[in-house]
Each structure stands twice: as structure tokens, then as C-alpha cells.
Write a protein that holds these residues in place. Sequence first.
Motif, short mmCIF file in Angstrom:
data_model
loop_
_atom_site.label_atom_id
_atom_site.label_comp_id
_atom_site.label_asym_id
_atom_site.label_seq_id
_atom_site.Cartn_x
_atom_site.Cartn_y
_atom_site.Cartn_z
N GLN A 468 0.83 -1.21 0.00
CA GLN A 468 0.00 0.00 0.00
C GLN A 468 0.87 1.25 0.00
O GLN A 468 0.61 2.21 -0.73
N LYS A 490 -8.31 6.47 -9.47
CA LYS A 490 -8.95 5.85 -8.31
C LYS A 490 -8.06 4.74 -7.77
O LYS A 490 -7.37 4.05 -8.52
N LEU A 491 -8.13 4.54 -6.44
CA LEU A 491 -7.34 3.50 -5.78
C LEU A 491 -8.26 2.67 -4.91
O LEU A 491 -8.98 3.20 -4.06
N SER A 492 -8.28 1.35 -5.14
CA SER A 492 -9.13 0.43 -4.38
C SER A 492 -8.26 -0.66 -3.77
O SER A 492 -7.72 -1.50 -4.49
N LEU A 493 -8.10 -0.62 -2.44
CA LEU A 493 -7.22 -1.56 -1.73
C LEU A 493 -8.05 -2.39 -0.77
O LEU A 493 -8.87 -1.86 -0.01
N SER A 494 -7.84 -3.70 -0.78
CA SER A 494 -8.49 -4.56 0.21
C SER A 494 -7.84 -4.34 1.57
O SER A 494 -6.64 -4.04 1.66
N THR A 527 -11.27 7.30 -16.74
CA THR A 527 -10.93 6.85 -15.38
C THR A 527 -9.84 5.79 -15.46
O THR A 527 -9.86 4.92 -16.34
N GLU A 529 -8.19 3.06 -12.68
CA GLU A 529 -8.38 2.52 -11.32
C GLU A 529 -7.33 1.47 -11.02
O GLU A 529 -7.06 0.59 -11.85
N ARG A 531 -6.46 -1.56 -8.47
CA ARG A 531 -7.09 -2.46 -7.50
C ARG A 531 -6.03 -3.42 -6.97
O ARG A 531 -5.24 -3.97 -7.75
N ALA A 533 -5.73 -6.78 -4.18
CA ALA A 533 -6.44 -7.71 -3.30
C ALA A 533 -5.66 -9.01 -3.20
O ALA A 533 -4.84 -9.33 -4.08
#
Length: 618
Positions: A468, A490-494, A527, A529, A531, A533
Motif C-alpha cells: 500500500q 482511483k485507488l481500491s485496496l483490500s 478513469t 483505477e 485495485r 487484493a
Amino acid sequence: MQIPFFHSLRFKVGVGYIVLVIINVAVTTWTIYNFDRLTSAINKILSEDYPNVVALENMARSIGSHEDAISLALTTDVDSGRVRFAEAKTEFYQWYDEANKNLVVPDAKDILENINSTYAGYLIVTDSLFVLIANNQFAEAKTFYSNTVIPFTQRLTGNCFWLIEENQKEMLIIAGKTKTISDEAIIAVLFASLLAIGLSVITMVQFTQRIIKPAEHLTDTVTQIGSGQLDMKIDIKTNDEIGELSREFNKMTERLRQYDELNIEKILSEKKKSETIVESISDAIIVCDSVLRIQVINRSAEQLFGIREHNAVGRLVYECLSDERVLNIFKNPADLSLINQPYLQFQYQNRQVYLRPRVSIIPSLHGERNGLVLVLQDVTQYKDLDKMKSDFMAAVSHEFRTPLTSINMGVDLLRQELLGPLTKAQEDLLNSAKQDCDRLTKLVRELLQLSKLESGKIELREELIDIQKVIETTLQPLQLPFQEKGVLLKLSLSPDLPKLVGDEQQFSWVISNLVNNALKYTDQGGTVEIRVAQEGEHLLLQVKDSGKGIPAEYLEKVFDKFVQVKQSLNATPGSVGLGLAIAKEIVEMYGGKIWAESEIRKGSTFSFKLPIAQVHSV
């Protein structure tokens, strides 16, 4: 030859079926008759006696509800008692009407009429009781209830229970008759079944003697003929279709024997030609049948794996080969992606060779797999040429670094006007020269890094990395280019991502390269993004954009060196297509895998993942 109808198999089988049908029809008819008797007796109990008992029991229960209503009125709530009494009254008359529908017991009608008249009197005295209660004469009401109302209640309940007992006696009588009918039915059906079994056995014995045994004898002989014993004769003398078939088989066998004698020499000659062709090929070749039993192996394969043809032919590949890479190819011939490299490395005749596996499936007439052919093509010379090319590029890149540094320094000095003022035209020329120098410097840097990765000279660093933190640090300098172009990042982290063992700088370079590529091919308003996970036994990172997309024919090639997808005029000048190739080398160096998915005008997704063995939780 026309077979007489009475000698044909159709007639014999038809007679056997007719006999069995007659037996089944007779047994079925007899069984239906007996069970119909049993069903009638049971239906009498269920349709007449049992409903009557239920109605009488509910009448008795409703009388108890009357008493509960009176008790409620005498103790607490007069109005609630009256309401419950009225409901019980309605319920009593409903079940009374139901009991009158099914009169089974003798004198039941008289008893029911007596219950009705008694109940009418019961209603009269209870009305008087409720009058006393309404006038708050509770002491008189309780005395009246004990002396007058209770006798009516007892008489009504007694009559109901007497009728219930009489109905139950009637049900017991019918149940006894049902038991007798059931016993008779069981004996009758058992006798009929035994008789049917005996007749069926006799019929089947006759059927076997006349049809099955000749057919089995024919099958056994045909099997021996099929295994190659063409001198066998079928000895069946019947006049039906089996006998005719046997005589035709004997004729066919004779013709096959003659044909076999004529063609065996030609077949052996063709086999010898095929073996000679396989033997003459310099690449290693192994041919297996459908169960992976070795059929042919040439001299090159013998020398490569250290086995002899006479010891290998006829044995399973697992018994002859020990190299797990080759065995995996035989296990999964349609999935060569199980091999991390497009070639296999062997030590052969005191030198290192590189072999590219090629698998061909031998189809059968019905489309199934009849065998496999594995060819290990020697690509050592191409690998050597590739190494020479990489070494040459590395040497040239090293040679470029010093003059490029000097040129950059000279251009910077001139741009800073340390040697005198510049005109507008001179400044423009120097800016263009500076941009070209930067592109050349980037190209040299990428070439040097790629040559180090390919040669294995880069040392694997095993630092504990917070993925991260790496992503956030990498994206920080990219915020401004995204804002200037008007693309949303955009940033999507589990949550609870595990730590990663590797080189923070190299992973940051891979992420930066993928994100820059996504920005390059995404129009304003789009966009990008990121991701991250944990997926099963891997850590998965994806960069998804809403850009132009990549044609399907380029998806496998974009990770090759010097490959660019030129879709528009906005491709980066001076880029030669090394970024994704370097990213692939870095990911695979740490045991991972990288791939791309895309759809034209809907965007692309670049993904890479590392095995869980490289991930440690802290």
C-alpha cells in the motif's frame, strides 16, 4: 436367403414376450382385485367412522368450551364470557350437523336427537345463569350453576362419549375384517407371484437355449476373429438369423484372411518408411498412444533422455522419463502455459541446449485422442543469437551513456545562457535537443535494465515491503499529470493486505509504467483505477482504464520487446516498446505472472500477481 417366419428370431422373441406379457397381466389383474377389496374396507373406516368420531369429539370439546366461558363470566369478565359462550354454541351446532351426516352406529340418530334436546335445555338454564350474573348475584349464580347447569353438562358429555365408544367398536370390527382381507390378499398375491416367477424362469430358460447361447457363441468367435485369428470358423447350425449371420461371418473371415495376406507386406513397408523418417529428424521426437504408452522414439530423444528404444517402446512415459517438465507436457498437452519459459533447458553432450516443445494430438476416426507426438525443437542457435543481440545492445547502451551525459550537460549549459544570451530560435532548437536527449537517455536506461534482467545480473532483493505504501508513493508524482489531462485516478485496496518480499524500487517501476500507459491511452474525462487484493494463494494488482483498448491480436505481443500498439497519433515519440517487456521480466523474476485483458473502445486491464509463497503477514 429368406428365413421362414416360424424359424426366425422375430417369431421366437415375440413368443417369449407374449408369454411374459400374459403372466404380467394375470398377476397384475389378480393383485388389483385383492387390493381393491382392501381399499374399500379402509375407505369405509376413513370416510364414515373416523369423521363421525372426530365430529363427536369436537362436540364434547365444545361443551368444555361452554364451561370455560361460564367460569370466565363467574370469575372475572361477564362480557368476555358471553362472547366465548356464543362462539362455543356456534361450534357445537357445526359439529352436531357434521355428526348427523355419517350415522354408522345403530340408534345413533336417537342419541343425537336426545343430545339436541338436552342441549336446548342446557341453553335455557345457562341463559338463566347469565341473567343472575348480569344482576351481580354471584352467590346465587354459583349455586344455580352447581345444582342445575352441571347435570346438563354431564348428560351431554356422557352421550357424546357413549357414541364415540360405539363408533370405535364399529371401527375395530371393520379393522378386523380389513386384516382378514389383507391376509387373504397377501397369500393370493404371493401365490400368483411365485407362479409368475416359475413361468418366467421356464420362459427364460427356453429363450436362453434358443437365442442367447447361440448369440454368445457367435460373440466369442467374432471376438477371436477380431483379435487376429482369421482362421476361426463359427459353428452354428440353426436356421434363424443367427445361423445365417454365422455363415456370412465365415465368408467374410475368409475374404479378410485373403486380404490380410495380400496387404501385410505393404503395411510393414509403410511402417518402415515412417520409422525411417522419424529417425532421420534431428529434433527429439516421442510418439505415444492414447494411454501415453511410447510407440516410437528416435535416436535424438534416446540420447537426450538416456534411454534405449527397445527398453522404452510399449512402456508408459512415466516409467521411462523422469523430467517433470516433459511429463507435465504429456499430462496437459493442450496447455503449454504450464512452462514458465517458451523453451526447456537441457544439459546435452557437455553443453547447454534450449529446446522448444511442440505437441500434436493424433485424432481418431471419431474425433477422440488417439495419441500424442512430442517434438523438442532445438532453438539453441536462436537463443545464442538473442543473447548476442542483448549483449550488443548492452554494449551500445553503455557506449551511449558517456556522450549522452556530455550532450545533456552541454545543452543545459547553453539553455542556462552561461555562455551568452540566446535568440528565440536558438532556445527552441536547444529545447528540442533537450527532449531528444531525454528520450535517448530513457531508452539507454531501459535497454541497460532489460539486459541486466535477461542476463540475471540483477540481484534479487528480499525486503519486507508494504505494498500500500509503495503504491501511494508511486502515485504521488503522477497526480499532476492526471489532473492536467482531466483523467480520474482511483485507488481500491483490500483491507489487511499482506507484506510483500521483493525490491520496492522495481515494484514501484512496474506500477508506474502500467499507470503511465493507462494515462497515455485514456482520453479526457476517463478513469484509471488501481485495485489490489489477496486472491487465493496470490496477491493480485490490476490497473484498469477506460481508454481505447487493445486489439485482440496484440494482447499476447504487448509484453514482447520493441512492440508498440500504434493506434493513434498520440503515441509517445521516442518510445520503442520496452516498458512492458521490463515489467514482465521483473514480475517473472519474483515468480509472478503478468497479463492483459482488453476490449476495443471499452478499455484495458493490466494485471500481475505474485504467489503466496512470496507474501508474509506481519
